[in-house]
Scaffold this motif. Structure first.
Motif, short mmCIF file in Angstrom:
data_model
loop_
_atom_site.label_atom_id
_atom_site.label_comp_id
_atom_site.label_asym_id
_atom_site.label_seq_id
_atom_site.Cartn_x
_atom_site.Cartn_y
_atom_site.Cartn_z
N VAL A 171 0.87 -1.19 0.00
CA VAL A 171 0.00 0.00 0.00
C VAL A 171 0.90 1.23 0.00
CG1 VAL A 171 -1.79 1.27 1.22
CG2 VAL A 171 -1.82 -1.24 1.21
N PHE A 172 0.71 2.10 -0.99
CA PHE A 172 1.56 3.28 -1.14
C PHE A 172 0.68 4.53 -1.21
CE2 PHE A 172 3.79 -0.30 -3.03
CZ PHE A 172 5.01 -0.24 -2.38
N THR A 210 7.34 11.39 6.14
CA THR A 210 8.54 10.61 5.82
C THR A 210 8.30 9.62 4.69
OG1 THR A 210 7.99 8.97 7.53
CG2 THR A 210 9.39 10.82 8.18
N HIS A 211 7.06 9.18 4.51
CA HIS A 211 6.76 8.27 3.40
C HIS A 211 6.98 8.96 2.05
CE1 HIS A 211 5.32 4.57 5.30
NE2 HIS A 211 4.81 5.34 6.25
N LEU A 212 6.67 10.25 1.98
CA LEU A 212 6.94 10.98 0.74
C LEU A 212 8.44 11.02 0.45
CD1 LEU A 212 4.46 13.97 1.09
CD2 LEU A 212 4.16 11.87 -0.22
N LYS A 263 4.05 18.66 -0.41
CA LYS A 263 5.44 18.98 -0.08
C LYS A 263 5.51 19.97 1.08
CE LYS A 263 7.57 21.33 -3.23
NZ LYS A 263 8.33 21.64 -4.47
N THR A 264 4.76 21.05 1.01
CA THR A 264 4.80 22.03 2.10
C THR A 264 4.16 21.49 3.38
OG1 THR A 264 2.76 22.98 1.17
CG2 THR A 264 4.85 24.02 0.55
N LEU A 265 3.13 20.66 3.23
CA LEU A 265 2.54 20.03 4.40
C LEU A 265 3.53 19.10 5.08
CD1 LEU A 265 -1.20 19.08 3.67
CD2 LEU A 265 -0.30 20.23 5.68
N ALA A 266 4.34 18.40 4.29
CA ALA A 266 5.32 17.49 4.86
C ALA A 266 6.34 18.26 5.70
CB ALA A 266 6.01 16.70 3.75
N LEU A 267 6.83 19.37 5.19
CA LEU A 267 7.78 20.18 5.96
C LEU A 267 7.13 20.72 7.23
CD1 LEU A 267 9.55 22.18 3.10
CD2 LEU A 267 10.42 20.20 4.36
N HIS A 268 5.90 21.19 7.11
CA HIS A 268 5.20 21.72 8.29
C HIS A 268 5.02 20.64 9.34
CE1 HIS A 268 2.25 23.94 10.68
NE2 HIS A 268 1.49 22.86 10.61
N CYS A 269 4.63 19.42 8.94
CA CYS A 269 4.38 18.35 9.91
C CYS A 269 5.68 17.90 10.58
CB CYS A 269 3.72 17.17 9.20
SG CYS A 269 2.05 17.51 8.61
N ALA A 322 15.05 11.02 14.81
CA ALA A 322 15.91 12.12 14.39
C ALA A 322 16.47 11.89 13.00
CB ALA A 322 17.05 12.31 15.40
N ASP A 323 16.81 10.65 12.68
CA ASP A 323 17.40 10.36 11.37
C ASP A 323 16.37 10.50 10.24
OD1 ASP A 323 19.79 9.85 12.62
OD2 ASP A 323 19.47 7.68 12.72
N ILE A 324 15.22 9.86 10.42
CA ILE A 324 14.26 9.83 9.31
C ILE A 324 13.55 11.17 9.14
CG2 ILE A 324 12.36 8.92 10.71
CD1 ILE A 324 11.63 7.18 8.27
#
Length: 451
Positions: free
Chosen positions: A145-146, A173-175, A187-193, A242-244
């Motif tokens: 599932v992706f 992180t999945h993105l 993309k911007t939501l990922a940085l915000h989260c 911290a890594d991911i």
């Protein structure tokens, strides 16, 4: 005219306030509007006549029987089950079917809509079921599932609305793991989260600890064909938060050419402990627009806490401190970036998603028609084979006396056919049994007479 102008200004101001109010639900912020979910089309997904009399329990039992007898089911059946799954029991059955389907050869022909349907089915369920969805997304080999851009944005927006920064960052992180950050909203939501999780990591922990082994338990040894060498690919094998999260901030931040993106990239390489990349990032940002002032303090703090892991911590801290800065906090910059991306691209994403729903519906109907034709062809072939078998038996019965001699000769040939030699182990058992019978001495039995 003055009154009409004032009325228009008041109306526009009221509409802006309403739009801002829609961004808050239950005291927490949400970014996507109701139109982004295309709920009107989603609610009519089962409007076709085929779904009216569909019993999900019988449907699951039929697919379970196909798995047990034939070892496979058709991809369109999994897609239909995901389309209609609503209750918790159906979601449990869906998880089981997706796992078993992934282990068959038919998984290569999975429909493009299946992953989207599975994710949307679990998004509308309870929080416990959404945690199961995260486990399915992490286990790509056994579930397959992706996320796509729309489902990733929906999940992140849902977790942000609930104040769950940990799971929102996991979706982000999945993105990064899929290396799919072309959509401006996701993309911007990922940085915000990710940055929201850095600021306020709730709930903790990032990953549930593995259960401790019982020291008194008996050790079980299992034979394996080979030993796998230990290898860490630095991507899918990342487990520490911290890594991911740091790699997600660094990779996605590098694609955003503004203060927020530059600040995320700087913070990401520091969290990921990639000092060489951090030096290159500082060199690249030296003559740029600057980074957020609060990120400079956070990065220097991480460098000081790195200790022996960063031998040049002092030099790196001085290099980071020399970068141009802006007073705006990174959280505000990322929030404005998300709002700007939603305002510019939400309409296009909604139109694209509606087109996808229509295309998937046509593809589903086409696959169902092919399935119906294949089943009809199989029934006709089976009927013809049964008719041919019946005619062969009738022919042998009616023409028996004309073909009596050839039939008797065939029976005699089959009777006198030399037998294949038995396996050695069978021959050994037969010899032992024969010897036992030859050496057998019956016991002497005394008959007692009653006095």
């Amino acid at each position: 005219m003055m009154e009409s102008t004032t009325f228009r200004l008041l109306t526009c101001s009221l509409l802006r306030c309403c739009r801002r109010a829609k961004c808050f639900e239950g005291g927490r912020r949400t970014f996507l509007s109701d139109a982004y979910w295309c709920q009107d089309i989603w609610n009519t997904r089962t409007s076709l006549p085929i779904f009216r009399d569909l019993n999900m329990d019988k449907f699951y039992l039929a697919m379970d029987k196909n798995f047990q007898t034939r070892g496979k089911v058709l991809p369109v059946d999994i897609d239909l089950f995901a389309l209609c799954a609503t209750s918790d029991q159906h979601l449990d059955d869906l998880q089981d079917l997706v796992h078993r389907f992934r282990r068959t050869s038919q998984t290569a022909g999975v429909l493009p809509s299946t992953s989207h349907l599975v994710v949307r089915a679990f998004v509308a369920a309870s929080a416990d079921r959404r945690l199961r969805l995260l486990d399915m997304l992490d286990d790509r080999v056994n579930y397959g599932v992706f996320l796509d851009h729309n489902t990733a944005s929906m999940l992140m927006d849902t977790f942000v609305r609930e104040g769950n920064t940990r799971d929102a960052a996991k979706i982000a992180t999945h993105l990064m793991l899929q290396e799919d950050w072309d959509n401006p909203i996701s993309k911007t939501l990922a940085l915000h989260c990710c940055y929201a999780y850095v600021q306020n990591p709730v709930p903790e922990p990032w990953q549930e600890p593995e259960p401790e082994e019982d020291p008194n338990a008996e050790t079980e040894y299992v034979r394996v064909k080979y030993l796998r060498n230990k290898w860490h690919d630095g991507h899918f094998d990342l487990r520490e938060a911290a890594d991911i999260v740091g790699k997600t901030l660094a990779w996605i931040g590098a694609t955003v050419d503004d203060v927020g993106g530059h600040s995320c990239e700087l913070l990401g390489w520091t969290m990921y402990s990639k000092w060489q990349e951090l030096v290159q990032c500082c060199d690249r940002l030296q003559g740029g627009d600057g980074v957020c002032q609060d990120v400079i303090g956070r990065v220097t703090g991480l460098l000081s806490a790195a200790g022996e892991q960063c031998p040049d911590a002092a030099a790196l801290s001085a290099r980071v401190a020399s970068l141009p800065t802006v007073p705006a906090p990174l959280g505000d910059a990322l929030r404005l970036a998300v709002e700007r991306a939603v305002a510019e691209h939400e309409v296009a994403d909604v139109v694209r998603l509606r087109q996808l729903y229509a295309e998937w519906q046509q593809r589903r109907q086409h696959e169902l028609e092919l399935q119906r034709q294949a089943a009809d062809r199989e029934r006709r072939v089976q009927a013809l084979e049964e008719k041919r078998q019946y005619l062969r038996e009738r022919e042998r019965l009616l023409w028996f006396f004309d073909n009596e001699e050839p039939l008797l000769a065939e029976v005699e040939r089959q009777w006198n056919r030399p037998q294949l030699p038995k396996p050695p182990i069978v021959q050994k058992l037969l010899r032992k049994k024969r010897q036992t019978e030859e050496d057998y001495v019956p016991p002497s039995v005394r008959r007692s007479h009653n006095k």
